[in-house]
Design an enzyme around this catalytic site. Structure first.
Site, mmCIF file in Angstrom:
data_model
loop_
_atom_site.group_PDB
_atom_site.id
_atom_site.type_symbol
_atom_site.label_atom_id
_atom_site.label_comp_id
_atom_site.label_asym_id
_atom_site.label_seq_id
_atom_site.Cartn_x
_atom_site.Cartn_y
_atom_site.Cartn_z
ATOM 1 N N PRO A 1 41.230 47.829 32.456
ATOM 2 C CA PRO A 1 40.841 46.431 32.669
ATOM 3 C C PRO A 1 41.074 45.997 34.116
ATOM 4 C CG PRO A 1 43.004 46.530 31.642
ATOM 5 C CD PRO A 1 42.552 47.962 31.823
ATOM 6 N N ASN B 1 53.040 45.828 39.011
ATOM 7 C CA ASN B 1 52.738 46.889 38.036
ATOM 8 C C ASN B 1 52.149 48.123 38.717
ATOM 9 O OD1 ASN B 1 50.325 45.542 38.626
ATOM 10 N ND2 ASN B 1 49.448 45.902 36.607
ATOM 11 N N LYS C 1 57.600 38.646 38.039
ATOM 12 C CA LYS C 1 56.413 38.618 37.178
ATOM 13 C C LYS C 1 56.807 39.109 35.790
ATOM 14 C CE LYS C 1 52.089 38.592 35.802
ATOM 15 N NZ LYS C 1 50.978 39.404 36.232
ATOM 16 N N ARG D 1 48.024 47.462 44.796
ATOM 17 C CA ARG D 1 48.364 48.845 44.393
ATOM 18 C C ARG D 1 49.253 49.532 45.438
ATOM 19 N NH1 ARG D 1 46.611 47.434 39.323
ATOM 20 N NH2 ARG D 1 44.373 47.512 39.099
ATOM 21 N N HIS E 1 46.438 33.162 35.404
ATOM 22 C CA HIS E 1 45.170 33.344 34.705
ATOM 23 C C HIS E 1 45.181 32.846 33.262
ATOM 24 C CE1 HIS E 1 46.878 37.126 33.303
ATOM 25 N NE2 HIS E 1 46.523 37.858 34.318
ATOM 26 N N ASP F 1 43.349 37.601 40.565
ATOM 27 C CA ASP F 1 43.742 38.787 39.790
ATOM 28 C C ASP F 1 42.922 40.002 40.246
ATOM 29 O OD1 ASP F 1 45.053 40.446 38.052
ATOM 30 O OD2 ASP F 1 44.121 39.667 36.232
HETATM 31 O O1 DOR Z 1 42.687 42.953 33.862
HETATM 32 C C1 DOR Z 1 43.828 43.147 34.269
HETATM 33 N N1 DOR Z 1 44.102 44.130 35.153
HETATM 34 N N2 DOR Z 1 44.808 42.389 33.787
HETATM 35 C C2 DOR Z 1 46.105 42.663 34.049
HETATM 36 O O2 DOR Z 1 46.956 41.957 33.569
HETATM 37 C C3 DOR Z 1 46.472 43.824 34.871
HETATM 38 C C4 DOR Z 1 45.379 44.193 35.776
HETATM 39 C C5 DOR Z 1 45.593 45.531 36.448
HETATM 40 O O3 DOR Z 1 46.694 45.749 36.962
HETATM 41 O O4 DOR Z 1 44.665 46.326 36.483
HETATM 42 ZN ZN ZN Z 2 47.035 40.822 37.387
#
Ligand code: DOR
Ligand code: ZN
Length: 430
Positions: A301, A95, A146, A65, A219, A284
């Site tokens: 998620p 991201n 990515k 992050r 993954h 992940d």
């Molecule tokens: O569970 C996930 N969280 N899958 C992803 O692809 C992104 C990730 C996130 O950035 O929180």
């Molecule tokens: Zn990820």
């Protein structure tokens, strides 16, 4: 002359146990392997104590992050958690807010990593809006690009172009954009909506483009997608959650993308892993704030893993399912090969002096103390080893429960004068 750092114990890497001995380090590089500890400025001597000295673990899929998402995790908290698990290098995902898909945000991110990371690092660029920007990003010290499902919808031409560039690593999240339904479903219906067919179809789509780039599918959660990826010559990783957890738990802590599968699928995935069809473990690590993981229908998620996953997956070794050499391939040499780094994942003269020192033995996973994400779905689950020390570029970063406040972290994709010139990019053929 006194060596800079010497680490002794049972020396081991993916080629097997080399016996009791010491790794001698100068200037960030292993300069010798000896039977007895020579005189050293820093000496860690665990000989005769059942303690392994292994090449540093690598996690090629983490979300540290930072930037606008620093309330969830940042480059320091995330890499502190990594160091406590023996992870000596991480590759960070783009991201963020803003996304790492312009030269400006990417350099900001690289600077933050350089200032704050406790372990070696690299970052993947997000797919940008133009070909010009893509070549600017490609010339920066990144691990690769990515590709997310939304890129296949919004930036398909650029995805096609980067997939067509040889000697570039493209890491693909294997789901199609159609699978990304609004976040209003229970975990089990998400498992159905975001089913294995989407995952396999995404791999199929990428394979149909006949990429010249090195493609890594990150993954895989479904055996069918894994098999299709291998057929196409792509490398694959699996996460601890797709191996150890199942879809039936409705709690937000278990929400992740791709979703958890049923016991049958996770068993098959484990079977494929044990058959040698998987190239690496990757966590992940996806931290979120507590309030983002609390509302059942809309929670974000992601599972934070950095303080626990190598210790938990070592239970496969303890159970006799996975050999120690194979484990060390999956946590160290395998990810190094995918990233195209020689001098990582191996104990030998000339290699980067990243080392993980650990002692097998069973215990329980407690709440994280270093990551900002404190809530985990595996609280009090079993772990099967304990990390005693983490060494990055010859510098002891973590030692018996304590961060030392020092680091020798580098970005191996930055070409530097001096010792790091010995780190070569490696051609990856499989
Ligand atoms: O569970 C996930 N969280 N899958 C992803 O692809 C992104 C990730 C996130 O950035 O929180
Ligand atoms: Zn990820």
């Amino acid at each position: 002359m006194r060596a800079e750092t010497v680490v002794c114990g049972t020396l081991v890497d993916y080629r097997g146990v080399h016996g009791e001995g010491c790794v001698v380090v100068e200037d960030g590089v292993i300069v010798g392997i000896t039977g007895r500890p020579p005189s050293a400025v820093n000496l860690l001597d665990y000989q005769g104590q059942g303690v392994y000295v292994a090449p540093g673990f690598i996690d090629l899929h983490v979300h540290l992050r930072g930037l606008g998402l620093s309330y969830k995790e940042d480059e320091h908290s995330g890499t502190a958690a990594a160091a406590a698990s023996g992870i000596t290098m991480v590759a960070d995902m783009p991201n963020t807010v803003p996304r790492l898909s312009t030269a400006k945000t990417l350099s900001e991110k690289l600077q933050a990593l350089e200032r704050r990371s406790l372990v070696d690092y690299s970052v993947y660029a997000g797919i940008p809006g133009s070909l010009e920007e893509a070549s600017r990003l490609a010339s920066m010290p990144i691990a690769g690009f990515k590709v997310y499902p939304s890129d296949l919808l919004d930036r398909f031409d650029i995805v096609r172009a980067v997939l067509d560039s040889s000697d570039t690593l493209i890491v693909v999240h294997p789901e199609l954009p159609e699978a990304e339904k609004p976040l209003v479903e229970s975990n089990s219906s998400r498992t159905m909506h975001r089913g294995c067919h989407w995952e396999t179809a995404a791999v199929e789509l990428v394979a149909s483009l006949q990429p010249r780039a090195r493609v890594h599918i990150t993954h895989v959660s479904c055996p069918s997608a894994l098999e299709r990826a291998r057929l196409a010559g792509f490398t694959v990783d699996v996460t601890p959650h797709h191996l150890l957890l199942q879809e039936w738990d409705e709690d937000c802590l278990f929400r992740v993308n791709p979703p958890l599968r049923d016991a049958h699928h996770s068993m098959l995935l484990l079977e494929r892993l044990l058959e040698g069809m998987v190239d690496a473990f990757a966590s992940d690590h996806a931290p979120h704030a507590v309030w983002e993981k609390s509302e059942p229908l809309t929670c974000r998620p992601g599972i934070p893993w950095l303080e626990a996953w190598p210790q938990m997956l070592y239970c496969l070794v303890e159970a006799g399912a996975l050999g120690l050499s194979k484990y060390l391939w999956l946590v160290s040499r395998g990810p190094a090969r995918i990233l195209g780094l020689s001098g990582y994942g191996v104990l030998e003269t000339g290699a980067r002096a990243n080392l993980t020192v650990f002692r097998p033995g069973s215990g329980r996973v407690l709440a994280p103390e270093l990551s900002k994400a404190r809530h985990i779905p595996y609280f009090m689950e079993r772990r099967c080893m304990e990390v005693l020390a983490t060494i990055v570029g010859g510098v002891v970063v973590y030692h018996e429960g304590v961060l030392t406040g020092k680091t020798g972290a580098v970005n191996p994709f930055s070409w530097r004068e001096g010792a790091h010139q010995r780190l070569h990019r490696e051609e990856v053929s499989s």
